[in-house]
Write an enzyme that holds these catalytic residues in place. Sequence first.
Site, PDB file in Angstrom:
ATOM      1  N   HIS A 185      -0.400  20.219 -14.719  1.00  9.73           N
ATOM      2  CA  HIS A 185      -1.009  19.608 -15.905  1.00  9.73           C
ATOM      3  C   HIS A 185      -1.718  18.318 -15.545  1.00  9.73           C
ATOM      4  O   HIS A 185      -1.913  17.442 -16.382  1.00  9.73           O
ATOM      5  CB  HIS A 185       0.070  19.349 -16.963  1.00  9.73           C
ATOM      6  CG  HIS A 185       0.719  20.609 -17.441  1.00  9.73           C
ATOM      7  ND1 HIS A 185       0.359  21.243 -18.620  1.00  9.73           N
ATOM      8  CD2 HIS A 185       1.674  21.393 -16.872  1.00  9.73           C
ATOM      9  CE1 HIS A 185       1.078  22.338 -18.762  1.00  9.73           C
ATOM     10  NE2 HIS A 185       1.886  22.452 -17.704  1.00  9.73           N
TER      11      HIS A 185
ATOM     12  N   LYS B 116      -4.295  -6.245   8.647  1.00  9.46           N
ATOM     13  CA  LYS B 116      -3.157  -7.151   8.908  1.00  9.46           C
ATOM     14  C   LYS B 116      -3.660  -8.453   9.508  1.00  9.46           C
ATOM     15  O   LYS B 116      -3.218  -9.538   9.130  1.00  9.46           O
ATOM     16  CB  LYS B 116      -2.182  -6.496   9.888  1.00  9.46           C
ATOM     17  CG  LYS B 116      -1.436  -5.300   9.343  1.00  9.46           C
ATOM     18  CD  LYS B 116      -0.429  -4.839  10.402  1.00  9.46           C
ATOM     19  CE  LYS B 116       0.103  -3.461  10.107  1.00  9.46           C
ATOM     20  NZ  LYS B 116       0.890  -2.912  11.211  1.00  9.46           N
TER      21      LYS B 116
ATOM     22  N   GLU C 293      -1.306   8.924   8.728  1.00  8.42           N
ATOM     23  CA  GLU C 293      -1.279   7.842   9.718  1.00  8.42           C
ATOM     24  C   GLU C 293      -1.338   8.422  11.135  1.00  8.42           C
ATOM     25  O   GLU C 293      -1.802   7.769  12.068  1.00  8.42           O
ATOM     26  CB  GLU C 293      -0.018   6.984   9.539  1.00  8.42           C
ATOM     27  CG  GLU C 293      -0.258   5.535   9.929  1.00  8.42           C
ATOM     28  CD  GLU C 293       0.835   4.589   9.453  1.00  8.42           C
ATOM     29  OE1 GLU C 293       0.519   3.424   9.210  1.00  8.42           O
ATOM     30  OE2 GLU C 293       1.998   5.011   9.322  1.00  8.42           O
TER      31      GLU C 293
HETATM   32  O1  PA5 Z   1       4.726   4.968  10.892  1.00  3.73           O
HETATM   33  C1  PA5 Z   1       4.551   3.826  11.266  1.00  3.73           C
HETATM   34  O2  PA5 Z   1       4.619   3.494  12.466  1.00  3.73           O
HETATM   35  C2  PA5 Z   1       4.285   2.734  10.272  1.00  3.73           C
HETATM   36  O3  PA5 Z   1       4.048   3.215   9.012  1.00  3.73           O
HETATM   37  C3  PA5 Z   1       5.482   1.787  10.226  1.00  3.73           C
HETATM   38  O4  PA5 Z   1       6.614   2.492   9.841  1.00  3.73           O
HETATM   39  C4  PA5 Z   1       5.238   0.629   9.268  1.00  3.73           C
HETATM   40  O5  PA5 Z   1       4.047  -0.025   9.576  1.00  3.73           O
HETATM   41  C5  PA5 Z   1       6.380  -0.352   9.346  1.00  3.73           C
HETATM   42  O6  PA5 Z   1       6.527  -0.796  10.660  1.00  3.73           O
HETATM   43  P1  PA5 Z   1       7.871  -1.420  11.163  1.00  3.73           P
HETATM   44  O7  PA5 Z   1       8.921  -0.398  11.090  1.00  3.73           O
HETATM   45  O8  PA5 Z   1       7.579  -1.854  12.564  1.00  3.73           O
HETATM   46  O9  PA5 Z   1       8.170  -2.589  10.277  1.00  3.73           O
END
Ligand code: PA5
Length: 461
Positions: A314, A426, A293
Amino acid sequence: MTSSLHFLDWSQAFAHRLTGVSREKSPLRGQLAGTAARLADELDKGFLPCLSMPFKKNLERDLPAFEQRVKPFKHMLVLGIGGSALGARALQKAFFPEQDRPGHCGPWLWIADNIDADTLAVWMEALSPRETVVVVISKSGGTIETMAQYFLLRRWLRQTLGEQWKHHVILITDEKSGELRAEASALNLPSLPVPDFLGGRYSVLSAVGLLPAAFLGLNWRGLLQGAAEINSPLAKAAGRPEAMFSALEEHPAWGMAVWANELLSRGYSELIFFSYIPLWNFFGAWFSQLWAESLGKEGKGSMPVPAVGVTDQHSVNQMFLDGQRNKGCLFISCPHLDKGPSFGQEVPEKWAYLAGRQFGDLLLAESLGTRMALTRSQVPLLHVCMGSTDEAAAGRLMGLCMATTLLSGWLLGINPVDQPAVELGKRLANARLGAPGYAREEQELRDFLAAGEAAGDRQEF
Ligand code: PA5
């Protein structure tokens, strides 16, 4: 378990297509001064709390009261997703494997990081609201998956507990903004903050990861200490570019970021995170989210591939060894794990070499075998050898991974703390559910679905 120093073994890292390169000889070294200046500046401005951990003091002050608050409960149900869940799960699996083992009689930590209707129904059916604390974790306080679960769980608590439901909820969210913060303020619900500038995947060392772990009894102070120590040379050089230059040059994260970028530029587009510490198997999932990410932007970044020794020997290891030559490997091991039972002398003739050995000798031998096989199979490999696997060690590794990820992103020229590409899905889901303000997405969805329904493009099986 005995312990010794943690170290990085670089001997097989700059190998194969990276032969002749090194941390010192990489052209990326030319970016050291600029990176140090930026790091000194951003740390000084408080933009990188995952490294400087300014929140540590308040957390150490506030968390104990919450630890006491959750102690009487048998069950903690965490609602959160992505960075709001993966750190807690990695810690749970690493330090509290009991829940997956026979004879466990609590406490139980359940992490709802998916919107699986079946599982949620089972939790609502089988858990007792009286014995359960629901911890809602969302930095933004607006993530639909988490909020939707919260609405259902709030009703579930209320139906049994009436006004007492408020004593069974803790919200962990941004200190000032978002719907969850508004909810905490409006209803006077107990809450803990996600510090400013601490994005989800960098937040494991805040209340996000630590409250669930504290509920299980984790030595969270040790974890914090380990993470603070590894990055303290950087934190101490905040605001001082010249001091930062040498702090960064010597910091393992710099070398790792250089290595990761050199791998990419030579066609190694996948990075295996191979853990030979079996209980740390979920660290791979945590690392993968952090890496993917943060770095998967503008067509850049390497694909993280979590793997667990020996299980994946494995499974996917054949691909690692003889598939496309596009893989580098971060290989995590610890030579000091408890070895468990001894085989004694009563082993069949064919297995006589096991006599007198302990079960754990098998893991060590296979770890070595796989590590060498990977290097023989043209996989540049950086061996992260842990001197121990206690909380402080885990904190060090997590702190190191976060620093490496940030620096890798900077070297790639992308922003490692946002995730803009995930927004489209989203928005389309919101449009599908009829949320207001998504007219364009609704039209795009109609076109997309129409294309899928066109005759000739469907094949039954
Ligand atoms: O690393 C990140 O920013 C994302 O993966 C968030 O953790 C995830 O989208 C959840 O977001 P939030 O904590 O605002 O609910």
